[in-house]
Design a protein around this motif. Structure first.
Motif, mmCIF file in Angstrom:
data_model
loop_
_atom_site.group_PDB
_atom_site.id
_atom_site.type_symbol
_atom_site.label_atom_id
_atom_site.label_comp_id
_atom_site.label_asym_id
_atom_site.label_seq_id
_atom_site.Cartn_x
_atom_site.Cartn_y
_atom_site.Cartn_z
ATOM 1 N N THR A 203 29.150 -10.366 20.331
ATOM 2 C CA THR A 203 27.734 -10.728 20.145
ATOM 3 C C THR A 203 27.620 -12.086 19.456
ATOM 4 O O THR A 203 27.178 -13.063 20.052
ATOM 5 N N ARG B 192 22.232 -14.274 0.858
ATOM 6 C CA ARG B 192 21.342 -13.278 1.465
ATOM 7 C C ARG B 192 20.833 -12.286 0.430
ATOM 8 O O ARG B 192 21.570 -11.861 -0.441
ATOM 9 N N ASN C 159 19.262 -6.182 1.980
ATOM 10 C CA ASN C 159 19.381 -6.243 3.435
ATOM 11 C C ASN C 159 20.743 -5.676 3.834
ATOM 12 O O ASN C 159 21.761 -6.312 3.629
ATOM 13 N N PRO C 160 20.761 -4.440 4.365
ATOM 14 C CA PRO C 160 22.032 -3.734 4.542
ATOM 15 C C PRO C 160 22.958 -4.369 5.584
ATOM 16 O O PRO C 160 22.516 -5.076 6.474
ATOM 17 N N ILE D 289 26.198 -4.103 8.475
ATOM 18 C CA ILE D 289 26.726 -3.219 9.518
ATOM 19 C C ILE D 289 28.208 -2.975 9.246
ATOM 20 O O ILE D 289 28.948 -3.910 8.952
ATOM 21 N N HIS E 87 31.733 -2.170 10.698
ATOM 22 C CA HIS E 87 32.435 -2.275 11.979
ATOM 23 C C HIS E 87 33.700 -1.432 11.951
ATOM 24 O O HIS E 87 34.474 -1.493 10.989
ATOM 25 N N ILE F 8 22.498 3.815 13.598
ATOM 26 C CA ILE F 8 22.225 4.163 12.202
ATOM 27 C C ILE F 8 22.271 5.669 12.012
ATOM 28 O O ILE F 8 21.638 6.411 12.771
ATOM 29 N N THR G 286 21.417 5.595 4.529
ATOM 30 C CA THR G 286 21.883 5.526 5.914
ATOM 31 C C THR G 286 22.850 4.355 6.056
ATOM 32 O O THR G 286 22.861 3.439 5.232
ATOM 33 N N ARG H 243 29.005 -0.069 13.984
ATOM 34 C CA ARG H 243 29.241 -0.687 15.295
ATOM 35 C C ARG H 243 30.729 -0.746 15.585
ATOM 36 O O ARG H 243 31.533 -1.015 14.690
ATOM 37 N N PRO I 23 27.767 -8.944 8.210
ATOM 38 C CA PRO I 23 26.550 -9.513 8.781
ATOM 39 C C PRO I 23 26.970 -10.668 9.687
ATOM 40 O O PRO I 23 28.159 -11.003 9.765
ATOM 41 N N SER I 24 26.030 -11.286 10.354
ATOM 42 C CA SER I 24 26.347 -12.491 11.110
ATOM 43 C C SER I 24 26.816 -13.570 10.121
ATOM 44 O O SER I 24 26.350 -13.628 8.980
ATOM 45 N N SER J 103 23.776 -7.440 18.110
ATOM 46 C CA SER J 103 23.749 -6.126 18.746
ATOM 47 C C SER J 103 22.362 -5.472 18.725
ATOM 48 O O SER J 103 21.554 -5.728 17.835
ATOM 49 N N ILE K 151 20.146 -2.472 17.761
ATOM 50 C CA ILE K 151 20.260 -1.457 16.702
ATOM 51 C C ILE K 151 19.386 -0.270 17.058
ATOM 52 O O ILE K 151 18.189 -0.428 17.335
ATOM 53 N N ARG L 121 16.179 -3.149 16.592
ATOM 54 C CA ARG L 121 16.392 -4.551 16.964
ATOM 55 C C ARG L 121 16.821 -4.586 18.424
ATOM 56 O O ARG L 121 17.823 -3.980 18.787
ATOM 57 N N PRO M 146 15.601 -3.537 7.538
ATOM 58 C CA PRO M 146 15.144 -4.467 6.493
ATOM 59 C C PRO M 146 15.361 -5.932 6.862
ATOM 60 O O PRO M 146 14.536 -6.779 6.526
ATOM 61 N N GLY M 147 16.453 -6.220 7.575
ATOM 62 C CA GLY M 147 16.750 -7.612 7.894
ATOM 63 C C GLY M 147 15.751 -8.240 8.833
ATOM 64 O O GLY M 147 15.628 -9.468 8.913
#
Ligand code: TXA
Ligand code: MG
Length: 354
Positions: A37, A60, A64-65, A67, A69, A102, A119, A123, A144-145, A183, A185, A197, A231-232
């Motif tokens: 991605t 950040r 803001n949670p 992901i 992997h 999630i 939660t 991914r 995150p990205s 990705s 969501i 998302r 949240p993001g």
């Protein structure tokens, strides 16, 4: 901090580089890595300190949670309370790949990773470098990205270097991202699955497995007033430095509208930019005209979009006009990102409500 920049050949990743990167994560450090991605900024998902370091490196907000992997399906049991049936069904079809699910988190996942939520987002990426790296890192990489907060997600190693050099321990510098949008969501913690998302895995694709999937109403509201559940999604994202306006309508009207605006801006001494389809790019006279790709090739537009927004910043334009992208599926995900980048500044031609 000195950042090791390691070129990596995705078809033949150097095992030594991968194990060095994994070792950094195991000892609490941060490594950026390619995924299908966008590039991710990885740390140990099971360490609160590592997650806090990620927030610091990105600049950040820590509510803001992140992901988490993973690199195989069996890893999931340790980080969630229970794997819902829906997750197995979606995983069967879309994992490994550009889908994040999630679920209720287990006690092993620190609140620092989930931004205080009960939660966790999970991914399983398909990129072979990402998978090898996650395995070497111990199996759970929060990422995150890999952009500085507020900038477009990096779709090329060069953008990761731009944003993260000197801020993290290592960058695995592979190929450009093949998808180019983050990705999809989907939240599995409610009574029915909800897309928080949009992304490459579309509503239609998800419904082919789970017919009752719906879209977060905050996304449909198309404004900045309704708070979205991810949240993001509430933060201003991707915004280029110049003022970005999206123009939607029939092709000739769009060209005419943008042409008039360009002339007006130029007469004020502004530096102008246009993001246009391959079919229409030659119609515009601006300081910078960037080709987003064939108007009907949404995969290509998705791949290029974030890079184009960054190029506009490099070109230091004052005002930017982008043609809208029409259609469902990936086009909807593209428009979601474009609208965020433009702060929902869109002109709909021929629409009395606009
Ligand atoms: O494609 C991707 O998803 C990339 C690559 C690196 O995997 N990652 C990515 O991460 O885009 P990030 O942090 O930029 O975006 C994660 C999004 C945010 O909007 C965040 O709020 C949401 O996921 N999110 C994470 N955990 C969540 C949770 N437990 N509940 C709701 N939203 C969550
Ligand atoms: Mg991001």
């Amino acid at each position: 901090m000195d950042t090791v920049i390691a070129r990596i050949d995705p078809s033949n990743p150097d095992p030594e580089m991968i194990s060095r990167a994994g070792g950094i994560i195991r000892s609490g450090g941060l490594v950026a890595f390619p995924t299908e991605t966008v590039y991710g900024l990885g740390g140990d998902a099971l360490s609160g300190d590592s997650s806090r370091a990620i927030y610091a490196a990105k600049g950040r907000p820590s509510d803001n949670p992140l992901i988490v992997h993973i690199a195989d399906m069996k890893s999931i049991g340790r980080i969630v309370k229970k794997v819902p049936d829906e997750a197995y069904a979606l995983a069967e079809k879309f994992w490994p790949g550009p889908l994040t699910m999630i679920m209720e988190k287990s006690d092993e996942v620190p609140y620092a990773t989930t931004g205080g939520l009960d939660t966790v987002a999970v991914r399983f990426p398909s990129d072979p470098v990402a998978q090898a790296f996650i395995r070497a890192a111990g199996g759970y990489v929060a990422a995150p990205s890999a952009n500085l907060s507020g900038k477009p997600s990096p779709t090329s190693g060069k953008y990761v270097v731009e944003d993260m050099n000197g801020r993290i321990d290592m960058i695995l510098y592979g190929d450009d991202s093949v998808i180019g949008l983050e990705s999809t969501i989907v939240d599995l913690t409610g009574t029915s699955p909800v897309i928080l998302r949009p992304g490459y895995i579309t509503l239609e694709m998800l419904r082919s497995v789970l017919p009752d999937v719906s879209v977060d109403t905050a996304l449909l509201a198309d404004d900045d007033k309704t708070p979205p559940k991810a949240p993001g999604m509430k933060y201003r994202h991707y915004a280029p430095k110049g003022d970005l306006v999206i123009v939607e309508g029939e092709r000739p009207e769009v060209i005419q509208y943008i042409t008039d605006k360009l002339a007006a801006d130029a007469s004020l001494g502004k530096r102008t930019g246009v993001i246009a389809s391959t079919q229409t790019a030659s119609s515009y006279k601006a300081d910078v005209v960037l080709d987003m790709g064939d108007a009907s090739d949404h995969d290509e537009i998705a791949r290029r979009l974030f890079g184009l927004l960054r190029e506009m910043d490099d070109e230091e334009v004052d005002s930017i006009y982008s043609e809208a992208v029409s259609g469902e599926g990936v086009a909807a995900a593209i428009m979601n990102r474009l609208l965020k980048a433009a702060g929902h500044n869109i002109v709909v031609l021929g629409d009395i409500q606009a």
